[in-house]
Design a protein around this motif. Structure first.
Motif, short mmCIF file in Angstrom:
data_model
loop_
_atom_site.label_atom_id
_atom_site.label_comp_id
_atom_site.label_asym_id
_atom_site.label_seq_id
_atom_site.Cartn_x
_atom_site.Cartn_y
_atom_site.Cartn_z
N MET A 148 -25.59 -21.45 68.39
CA MET A 148 -26.31 -20.97 67.22
C MET A 148 -26.40 -19.45 67.26
N SER A 149 -26.61 -18.83 66.14
CA SER A 149 -26.76 -17.38 66.07
C SER A 149 -28.08 -17.06 65.40
N ILE A 150 -28.89 -16.22 66.04
CA ILE A 150 -30.18 -15.82 65.50
C ILE A 150 -30.14 -14.32 65.26
N LEU A 151 -30.68 -13.88 64.13
CA LEU A 151 -30.70 -12.46 63.82
C LEU A 151 -31.90 -11.82 64.50
N LEU A 152 -31.64 -10.86 65.38
CA LEU A 152 -32.70 -10.22 66.15
C LEU A 152 -32.97 -8.82 65.61
N PHE A 153 -34.25 -8.43 65.60
CA PHE A 153 -34.58 -7.04 65.33
C PHE A 153 -34.21 -6.23 66.57
N ILE A 154 -33.51 -5.13 66.36
CA ILE A 154 -33.14 -4.25 67.46
C ILE A 154 -33.78 -2.90 67.20
N VAL A 155 -34.49 -2.38 68.19
CA VAL A 155 -35.09 -1.05 68.07
C VAL A 155 -34.46 -0.17 69.13
N GLN A 156 -33.79 0.89 68.71
CA GLN A 156 -33.17 1.80 69.65
C GLN A 156 -33.93 3.12 69.65
N ASP A 162 -46.31 -2.60 64.99
CA ASP A 162 -45.94 -3.96 65.37
C ASP A 162 -46.03 -4.90 64.19
N HIS A 163 -45.17 -5.93 64.20
CA HIS A 163 -45.16 -6.94 63.15
C HIS A 163 -45.54 -8.32 63.68
N GLY A 164 -46.00 -8.39 64.92
CA GLY A 164 -46.42 -9.67 65.47
C GLY A 164 -45.29 -10.56 65.94
N ASN A 165 -44.18 -9.95 66.35
CA ASN A 165 -43.05 -10.72 66.88
C ASN A 165 -43.06 -10.69 68.41
N ALA A 166 -42.24 -11.54 68.99
CA ALA A 166 -42.03 -11.52 70.44
C ALA A 166 -40.99 -10.45 70.74
N ASN A 167 -41.41 -9.37 71.42
CA ASN A 167 -40.51 -8.24 71.69
C ASN A 167 -40.39 -8.01 73.19
N LEU A 168 -39.16 -7.89 73.64
CA LEU A 168 -38.87 -7.68 75.05
C LEU A 168 -38.09 -6.39 75.21
N GLY A 169 -38.57 -5.49 76.07
CA GLY A 169 -37.87 -4.25 76.37
C GLY A 169 -37.00 -4.42 77.61
N ILE A 170 -35.74 -4.01 77.51
CA ILE A 170 -34.78 -4.14 78.61
C ILE A 170 -34.22 -2.76 78.91
N THR A 171 -34.32 -2.34 80.17
CA THR A 171 -33.80 -1.02 80.57
C THR A 171 -32.89 -1.17 81.77
N LEU A 172 -31.71 -0.58 81.68
CA LEU A 172 -30.83 -0.40 82.82
C LEU A 172 -31.02 1.04 83.28
N LEU A 215 -28.56 8.65 84.08
CA LEU A 215 -28.33 7.90 82.85
C LEU A 215 -29.17 6.63 82.83
N ASN A 216 -29.72 6.31 81.66
CA ASN A 216 -30.45 5.08 81.44
C ASN A 216 -29.99 4.47 80.11
N ALA A 217 -30.10 3.16 79.99
CA ALA A 217 -29.77 2.45 78.75
C ALA A 217 -30.94 1.54 78.41
N GLU A 218 -31.40 1.60 77.17
CA GLU A 218 -32.64 0.90 76.81
C GLU A 218 -32.51 0.23 75.45
N ILE A 219 -33.17 -0.93 75.31
CA ILE A 219 -33.18 -1.63 74.03
C ILE A 219 -34.43 -2.50 73.94
N ILE A 220 -34.89 -2.73 72.73
CA ILE A 220 -35.97 -3.67 72.47
C ILE A 220 -35.42 -4.74 71.55
N ILE A 221 -35.51 -6.00 71.98
CA ILE A 221 -35.09 -7.09 71.12
C ILE A 221 -36.33 -7.88 70.71
N GLY A 222 -36.29 -8.50 69.54
CA GLY A 222 -37.44 -9.25 69.10
C GLY A 222 -37.13 -10.20 67.97
N GLN A 223 -38.01 -11.19 67.82
CA GLN A 223 -37.88 -12.16 66.75
C GLN A 223 -39.21 -12.88 66.59
#
Length: 280
Positions: A1-9, A161-171, A184-192
């Motif tokens: 399945m494919s779910i559309l995720l909010f991405i915050v960069q 915030d919009h009341g979604n489940a948001n997870l921050g991931i950093t390399l 160097l660092n790489a960062e993203i927030i995913i949520g739904q």
């Protein structure tokens, strides 16, 4: 399945990105190959946790019931929790919505991977996880409006915030011998919407190109291209709960913010089964 995720960069407004997500009937074994680096699995369990929760137990007591859950996340021994070949790690990640001081109440880090890897090798990050709705605490937009009525406008709240489940991931890159050198660092927030993704095992793959990359030097961030820094090593991976914007009310309100505003803790109760770095 494919779910559309909010991405915050970093430095960009919210946007939508289609990320392929597999809904799993259980936490199934993942085939290993030479093109992946194990971060967390049944053989690699060196996950470390840090926590500021003790600083909030003397206040209104709202985090007191979470004290044990936001410490070191350990194997979930609840009957039925076991994956086919491992016990998943279970715990709660917490972020503050009002004040930016220690806004991440706790977090998880893994530094010992199955093998060394540099940023230029990465195709993306794959995580197998489950959000638990019953023990999570996520206020939706209407609940936040009621909580901050006559103190913060709905418009300002929606910027945080919009009341979604948001997870921050950093390399994060290897720490240099000199603090004045940039890493160097790489960062993203995913949520739904939590109702769409909770209480089921998900395998999420996030391409490295979706991450925002930046150089950090003397605690200052400067946007950077991955291609120009591809030989920098990846030292570790960090997970935190996040607001949708990656900011707090204090960022949005500026001088109008005051410490008397009630704090709101967003809690993501989750299980982690596996994390892999996929290589080209």
């Amino acid at each position: 399945m494919s779910i559309l995720l909010f991405i915050v960069q970093l430095g960009l407004s919210n946007r939508l990105a289609a990320i392929e997500i597999d809904q799993l009937s259980h936490c199934a074994p993942t085939a290993t190959s030479d093109s992946s680096v194990a971060v967390l699995d049944s053989s690699h369990t060196d996950m470390q946790a840090w926590s500021h929760v003790g600083a909030y137990l003397t206040g209104d007591g709202s985090l007191a019931p979470l004290q044990k859950r936001v410490g070191l996340i350990g194997p979930d021994k609840v009957p039925g929790a076991q994956c086919r070949d491992c016990w998943p790690f279970r715990g709660a990640l917490v972020v503050k919505l009002s004040d930016w001081t220690q806004q991440h109440v706790n977090g998880l880090e893994v530094k010992n991977f199955s093998e060394p890897v540099v940023f230029g090798d990465l195709k993306g990050v794959e995580i197998e996880l489950k959000f638990h709705s019953q023990r999570s605490q996520i206020l939706d937009q209407s609940e936040l409006t009621v909580r901050y009525r006559q103190q913060v406008s709905p418009g300002a709240l929606s910027l945080v915030d919009h009341g979604n489940a948001n997870l921050g991931i950093t390399l994060f890159g290897g720490r240099p011998r000199s603090d004045s050198a940039a890493t160097l660092n790489a960062e993203i927030i995913i949520g739904q919407d939590a109702s769409l993704v909770a209480d089921r095992w998900l395998r999420v793959f996030i391409p490295i190109d979706e991450f925002a990359t930046y150089l950090e030097q003397d605690y200052q961030r400067q946007p950077a291209q991955l291609l120009s820094n591809h030989e920098q090593p990846v030292l570790g991976l960090r997970l935190v709960a996040e607001t949708e914007s990656g900011q707090q009310l204090r960022n949005v309100l500026g001088d109008a913010w005051h410490a008397a505003l009630p704090e709101t803790f967003k809690v993501l109760d989750m299980s982690l089964c596996r994390i892999r770095l996929l290589k080209h």
